[in-house]
Design a protein around this motif. Structure first.
Motif, PDB file in Angstrom:
ATOM      1  N   GLY A 213      22.744 -35.923 -18.124  1.00 25.97           N
ATOM      2  CA  GLY A 213      23.023 -34.499 -17.951  1.00 25.97           C
ATOM      3  C   GLY A 213      21.791 -33.623 -18.037  1.00 25.97           C
ATOM      4  O   GLY A 213      21.754 -32.534 -17.465  1.00 25.97           O
ATOM      5  N   THR A 214      20.780 -34.087 -18.759  1.00 29.88           N
ATOM      6  CA  THR A 214      19.539 -33.314 -18.847  1.00 29.88           C
ATOM      7  C   THR A 214      18.945 -33.085 -17.466  1.00 29.88           C
ATOM      8  O   THR A 214      18.657 -31.947 -17.066  1.00 29.88           O
ATOM      9  CB  THR A 214      18.525 -34.045 -19.749  1.00 29.88           C
ATOM     10  OG1 THR A 214      19.016 -34.058 -21.095  1.00 29.88           O
ATOM     11  CG2 THR A 214      17.170 -33.357 -19.724  1.00 29.88           C
ATOM     12  N   LEU A 215      18.748 -34.156 -16.727  1.00 26.80           N
ATOM     13  CA  LEU A 215      18.155 -34.030 -15.390  1.00 26.80           C
ATOM     14  C   LEU A 215      19.132 -33.392 -14.412  1.00 26.80           C
ATOM     15  O   LEU A 215      18.721 -32.580 -13.562  1.00 26.80           O
ATOM     16  CB  LEU A 215      17.710 -35.398 -14.886  1.00 26.80           C
ATOM     17  CG  LEU A 215      16.978 -35.417 -13.549  1.00 26.80           C
ATOM     18  CD1 LEU A 215      15.738 -34.536 -13.584  1.00 26.80           C
ATOM     19  CD2 LEU A 215      16.595 -36.859 -13.173  1.00 26.80           C
ATOM     20  N   ARG A 216      20.391 -33.707 -14.537  1.00 20.70           N
ATOM     21  CA  ARG A 216      21.394 -33.155 -13.618  1.00 20.70           C
ATOM     22  C   ARG A 216      21.387 -31.621 -13.659  1.00 20.70           C
ATOM     23  O   ARG A 216      21.452 -30.962 -12.619  1.00 20.70           O
ATOM     24  CB  ARG A 216      22.769 -33.696 -14.002  1.00 20.70           C
ATOM     25  CG  ARG A 216      23.874 -33.358 -13.010  1.00 20.70           C
ATOM     26  CD  ARG A 216      25.213 -33.947 -13.456  1.00 20.70           C
ATOM     27  NE  ARG A 216      25.109 -35.379 -13.657  1.00 20.70           N
ATOM     28  CZ  ARG A 216      25.419 -36.004 -14.797  1.00 20.70           C
ATOM     29  NH1 ARG A 216      25.837 -35.314 -15.842  1.00 20.70           N
ATOM     30  NH2 ARG A 216      25.325 -37.310 -14.878  1.00 20.70           N
ATOM     31  N   ASN A 217      21.274 -31.055 -14.860  1.00 13.20           N
ATOM     32  CA  ASN A 217      21.277 -29.596 -14.970  1.00 13.20           C
ATOM     33  C   ASN A 217      19.988 -28.973 -14.456  1.00 13.20           C
ATOM     34  O   ASN A 217      19.997 -27.866 -13.909  1.00 13.20           O
ATOM     35  CB  ASN A 217      21.542 -29.183 -16.415  1.00 13.20           C
ATOM     36  CG  ASN A 217      23.020 -29.186 -16.737  1.00 13.20           C
ATOM     37  OD1 ASN A 217      23.725 -28.236 -16.408  1.00 13.20           O
ATOM     38  ND2 ASN A 217      23.493 -30.267 -17.336  1.00 13.20           N
ATOM     39  N   LEU A 218      18.858 -29.679 -14.605  1.00 10.46           N
ATOM     40  CA  LEU A 218      17.611 -29.156 -14.038  1.00 10.46           C
ATOM     41  C   LEU A 218      17.641 -29.192 -12.509  1.00 10.46           C
ATOM     42  O   LEU A 218      17.123 -28.293 -11.845  1.00 10.46           O
ATOM     43  CB  LEU A 218      16.424 -29.949 -14.574  1.00 10.46           C
ATOM     44  CG  LEU A 218      16.172 -29.789 -16.072  1.00 10.46           C
ATOM     45  CD1 LEU A 218      15.030 -30.702 -16.522  1.00 10.46           C
ATOM     46  CD2 LEU A 218      15.873 -28.338 -16.436  1.00 10.46           C
TER      47      LEU A 218
END
Length: 247
Positions: A213-218
């Motif tokens: 989710g960290t990369l997905r939101n970026l």
């Protein structure tokens, strides 16, 4: 004089690419890089492939290997629950290989990076995008607001300088500063480009879990980016507590 944007809260260098960084109270920044940054690489000894935690799960444990430079500027590493060992060397390679589960070797990018008696192989430098990477706590707060269940620890993003500044609702502020000039203490920088993020940001490290989710939101909310790369207009040392201002 411009008002202070924020204050330096963390300083990091990464003596070995992809391994854990070394948190410091002071860093020295020259035109090319932070002193002591990215001097060594870790390779698969069977084919000389350099570590790529962002692309291959066999390297996912690598960011848990600690690094530091000795007072003599020689690399020391420690696997989890292990002792500090001089590197590169037979013993350190044995420890890293045992930890990773395959034969691996730490190698300098350039001969002058290693101890004077080092006679082993070098490896090609994989990645040096810019002299310095800057990240603000305001951007970390924005990521947390978008992804409350995540842990936006700076170690996910490997900055050299973390600046503590108030959150700005709806904004990753430094991404909007491309082309602007900053002073951090005596150091003068130009913000050259946003820092595009890869799969390294989702990998578990000590204190936080694997988190896509960290990369997905970026990707969704900041075009893959977090933090900025900077070029150096005037080299200087930077200390925790120094203020950052626009020039």
């Amino acid at each position: 004089m411009q008002a202070a944007l924020g204050t330096v809260s963390e300083l990091w260098r990464y003596p070995a690419s992809s391994l854990a960084g070394e948190r410091l109270k002071t860093i020295s920044v020259d035109v090319e890089s932070v002193d002591g940054d990215r001097m060594f690489g870790l390779v698969d000894a069977s084919d000389n492939e350099i570590a790529r935690p962002d692309r291959d799960a066999k390297w996912h444990k690598v960011p848990r290997i600690r690094t530091r430079l000795s007072p003599a500027r020689e690399l020391e590493i420690a696997v989890p629950d292990g002792d500090w060992l001089a590197a590169p060397g037979i013993e350190s390679d044995r420890e890293v290989s045992s930890y990773l589960g395959f034969e691996a070797s730490i190698r300098p990018f350039r001969g002058e990076n290693a101890a004077p008696d080092y006679t082993g192989p070098l490896t090609a430098e994989r990645y040096r995008k810019a002299p310095i990477h800057l990240l603000t706590t305001a951007s970390l707060a924005r990521l947390k607001a978008l992804h409350p269940e995540g842990t936006p620890d700076p170690r996910r993003f490997r900055p050299n300088v973390v600046v503590d500044m108030p959150a700005i609702e709806g904004s990753f502020p430094e991404t909007e500063w491309i082309g602007r000039k900053l002073a951090i203490g005596d150091l003068l920088l130009t913000i050259s480009e946003p820092c595009r993020r890869c799969g390294f940001t989702i990998i578990a490290q000590d204190g936080f879990d694997h988190d896509p989710g960290t990369l997905r939101n970026l990707v969704r909310h900041n075009a893959h980016n977090l933090g900025v790369y900077c070029t150096v207009d005037r080299p200087a040392s930077v200390e925790v507590g120094d203020t950052m201002r626009f020039i």
